[in-house]
Design a protein around this motif. Structure first.
Motif, short mmCIF file in Angstrom:
data_model
loop_
_atom_site.label_atom_id
_atom_site.label_comp_id
_atom_site.label_asym_id
_atom_site.label_seq_id
_atom_site.Cartn_x
_atom_site.Cartn_y
_atom_site.Cartn_z
N ARG A 83 0.84 -1.20 0.00
CA ARG A 83 0.00 0.00 0.00
C ARG A 83 0.88 1.25 0.00
NH1 ARG A 83 -1.61 3.35 4.04
NH2 ARG A 83 -3.54 4.53 3.73
N ARG A 84 1.92 1.25 0.82
CA ARG A 84 2.83 2.39 0.88
C ARG A 84 3.59 2.55 -0.44
NH1 ARG A 84 2.79 6.74 3.98
NH2 ARG A 84 3.41 7.90 2.14
N LEU A 85 3.97 1.43 -1.00
CA LEU A 85 4.67 1.45 -2.29
C LEU A 85 3.81 2.13 -3.35
CD1 LEU A 85 6.99 0.49 -4.18
CD2 LEU A 85 5.71 -1.64 -4.45
N ARG A 86 2.53 1.74 -3.41
CA ARG A 86 1.63 2.35 -4.40
C ARG A 86 1.43 3.83 -4.13
NH1 ARG A 86 -0.80 -2.90 -3.94
NH2 ARG A 86 -2.16 -2.18 -2.25
N LEU A 87 1.29 4.20 -2.87
CA LEU A 87 1.12 5.62 -2.54
C LEU A 87 2.34 6.44 -2.95
CD1 LEU A 87 -0.58 5.63 0.99
CD2 LEU A 87 -1.44 6.75 -1.07
N ASP A 88 3.53 5.86 -2.76
CA ASP A 88 4.76 6.61 -3.00
C ASP A 88 5.15 6.68 -4.47
OD1 ASP A 88 5.03 7.06 -0.30
OD2 ASP A 88 6.49 5.46 0.02
N LYS A 89 4.88 5.62 -5.22
CA LYS A 89 5.48 5.51 -6.55
C LYS A 89 4.49 5.52 -7.72
CE LYS A 89 9.59 2.86 -5.14
NZ LYS A 89 10.60 3.86 -5.51
N ILE A 90 3.22 5.20 -7.48
CA ILE A 90 2.32 4.89 -8.59
C ILE A 90 1.04 5.71 -8.51
CG2 ILE A 90 1.07 3.05 -9.78
CD1 ILE A 90 3.00 1.07 -8.37
N GLY A 91 0.64 6.25 -9.64
CA GLY A 91 -0.66 6.91 -9.76
C GLY A 91 -1.52 6.13 -10.75
N PHE A 92 -2.81 6.01 -10.45
CA PHE A 92 -3.73 5.23 -11.28
C PHE A 92 -4.80 6.14 -11.88
CE2 PHE A 92 -2.05 2.27 -8.15
CZ PHE A 92 -1.76 1.14 -8.90
N ILE A 93 -5.04 5.96 -13.18
CA ILE A 93 -6.12 6.67 -13.88
C ILE A 93 -6.95 5.61 -14.60
CG2 ILE A 93 -6.73 8.41 -15.60
CD1 ILE A 93 -3.90 9.57 -15.20
N PHE A 94 -8.28 5.71 -14.49
CA PHE A 94 -9.14 4.68 -15.05
C PHE A 94 -10.06 5.27 -16.13
CE2 PHE A 94 -8.15 3.66 -10.65
CZ PHE A 94 -7.59 2.40 -10.79
N GLN A 95 -10.73 4.37 -16.86
CA GLN A 95 -11.67 4.80 -17.90
C GLN A 95 -12.77 5.67 -17.30
OE1 GLN A 95 -13.47 1.56 -20.02
NE2 GLN A 95 -15.00 2.84 -21.00
N PHE A 96 -13.32 5.24 -16.19
CA PHE A 96 -14.31 6.04 -15.47
C PHE A 96 -13.60 6.63 -14.27
CE2 PHE A 96 -16.60 2.63 -17.66
CZ PHE A 96 -17.40 3.41 -18.49
N HIS A 97 -13.86 7.88 -14.01
CA HIS A 97 -13.04 8.64 -13.06
C HIS A 97 -13.01 8.05 -11.66
CE1 HIS A 97 -16.81 10.23 -11.51
NE2 HIS A 97 -17.16 10.58 -12.75
N ASN A 98 -14.04 7.32 -11.25
CA ASN A 98 -14.09 6.69 -9.92
C ASN A 98 -13.88 7.70 -8.79
OD1 ASN A 98 -14.53 4.11 -10.93
ND2 ASN A 98 -12.35 3.69 -11.14
N LEU A 99 -14.32 8.93 -8.99
CA LEU A 99 -14.26 9.91 -7.91
C LEU A 99 -15.29 9.54 -6.85
CD1 LEU A 99 -14.06 13.18 -10.03
CD2 LEU A 99 -12.16 11.95 -8.94
N LEU A 100 -14.97 9.81 -5.60
CA LEU A 100 -15.92 9.54 -4.52
C LEU A 100 -17.09 10.50 -4.64
CD1 LEU A 100 -13.40 9.00 -1.59
CD2 LEU A 100 -14.64 7.25 -2.88
N PRO A 101 -18.32 10.00 -4.81
CA PRO A 101 -19.45 10.87 -5.13
C PRO A 101 -19.86 11.80 -4.01
CG PRO A 101 -20.20 8.63 -4.72
CD PRO A 101 -18.69 8.58 -4.75
N PHE A 102 -19.44 11.51 -2.76
CA PHE A 102 -19.84 12.32 -1.62
C PHE A 102 -18.80 13.37 -1.25
CE2 PHE A 102 -18.14 8.21 -0.38
CZ PHE A 102 -17.03 8.56 0.37
N LEU A 103 -17.71 13.47 -2.05
CA LEU A 103 -16.69 14.49 -1.84
C LEU A 103 -16.62 15.39 -3.07
CD1 LEU A 103 -13.70 12.46 -0.31
CD2 LEU A 103 -15.39 13.84 0.92
N ASN A 104 -16.36 16.67 -2.85
CA ASN A 104 -16.21 17.56 -4.00
C ASN A 104 -14.86 17.31 -4.67
OD1 ASN A 104 -14.21 19.08 -2.61
ND2 ASN A 104 -15.74 20.51 -1.82
N ALA A 105 -14.61 17.98 -5.79
CA ALA A 105 -13.40 17.74 -6.57
C ALA A 105 -12.14 17.97 -5.73
CB ALA A 105 -13.40 18.65 -7.80
N HIS A 106 -12.12 19.07 -5.01
CA HIS A 106 -10.96 19.40 -4.17
C HIS A 106 -10.69 18.31 -3.15
CE1 HIS A 106 -8.85 21.25 -0.78
NE2 HIS A 106 -8.29 22.05 -1.68
N ASP A 107 -11.70 17.85 -2.46
CA ASP A 107 -11.51 16.87 -1.40
C ASP A 107 -11.18 15.49 -1.94
OD1 ASP A 107 -11.96 18.85 0.43
OD2 ASP A 107 -14.05 18.29 0.85
#
Length: 232
Positions: A83-107
């Motif tokens: 988990r730490r390795l992914r946080l430190d080294k890797i960013g993920f982007i998906f076909q569908f944005h998968n943003l948390l619907p209960f948080l605004n863009a900034h959060d």
């Protein structure tokens, strides 16, 4: 140029005996800083499996994986805290944005930084900077349902970049966008790779963005069997 991804003899199978499926077979791949490369191939060819191995989501069955100069897998995981390795080294982007619907863009962006241990003030500043850079700062307080497809994807990119990862993995990042927005997103990714000495590996079927990649890698039946160069 420094190699950020090095795969040597990577294979992956599921099941055993007569039910065994070889998803990847002896894959060798090197991606360097600043490069934007694509993984192409029909459904079931192993593209997403390969992306998941690079992203340290699933283990290979054989082979060696080196990320940003660190050997992370060699017949077994060499890091305990993936988990730490992914946080430190890797960013993920998906076909569908998968943003948390209960948080605004900034959060949605700031949350990643908070999980990584940054203070609330640091997370707020970094989120503001990224959203402004990606030209969606004016939508910072909008909920995901209020964003256009292109805006939501830019917020998702901001989230993926929050911890300044050097490896960005994208799974069909433009499939839900029209030609104009797809081109804008890929141009942004190319710019980010160059400016942050990062690399981007994208799984895509989207022919309209092929000219945005430095190299195209073709997977067929789990075998990486062709490479084409583009001058960009």
């Amino acid at each position: 140029m420094q190699s950020l991804i090095e795969l040597s003899g990577v294979s992956k199978h599921f099941g055993d005996g007569p039910t065994r499926v070889d998803a990847l077979r002896d894959v060798n791949l090197t991606v360097r800083q600043g490069e934007v490369v694509a993984l192409l191939g029909p459904s079931g060819s192993g593209k997403t499996t390969l992306l998941n191995i690079i992203g340290c989501i699933v283990p290979a069955s054989a082979g060696r994986v080196v990320l940003d100069g660190e050997a992370v897998y060699d017949g077994r995981w060499l890091r305990r805290d993936l988990r730490r390795l992914r946080l430190d080294k890797i960013g993920f982007i998906f076909q569908f944005h998968n943003l948390l619907p209960f948080l605004n863009a900034h959060d949605n962006v700031a949350l990643v930084l908070t999980l990584a241990g940054q203070t609330a003030a640091e997370a707020q500043r970094r989120a503001d900077t990224l959203l402004d850079y990606l030209e969606v700062g004016h939508r910072a307080h909008s909920m995901p349902a209020q964003l256009s497809g292109g805006e939501a994807q830019r917020v998702a990119i901001a989230r993926a970049l929050a911890n300044r990862p050097r490896i960005i993995l994208a799974d069909e990042p433009t499939a839900a966008l029209d030609s104009k927005r797809a081109g804008i997103v890929m141009d942004l990714l190319r710019k980010l790779a160059a400016e942050q000495d990062a690399c981007i590996v994208a799984v895509t079927h989207d022919e309209k963005i092929y000219d945005r990649f430095d190299r195209l890698f073709h997977l067929r039946d789990g075998v990486l069997d062709n490479q084409e160069e583009f001058v960009t």
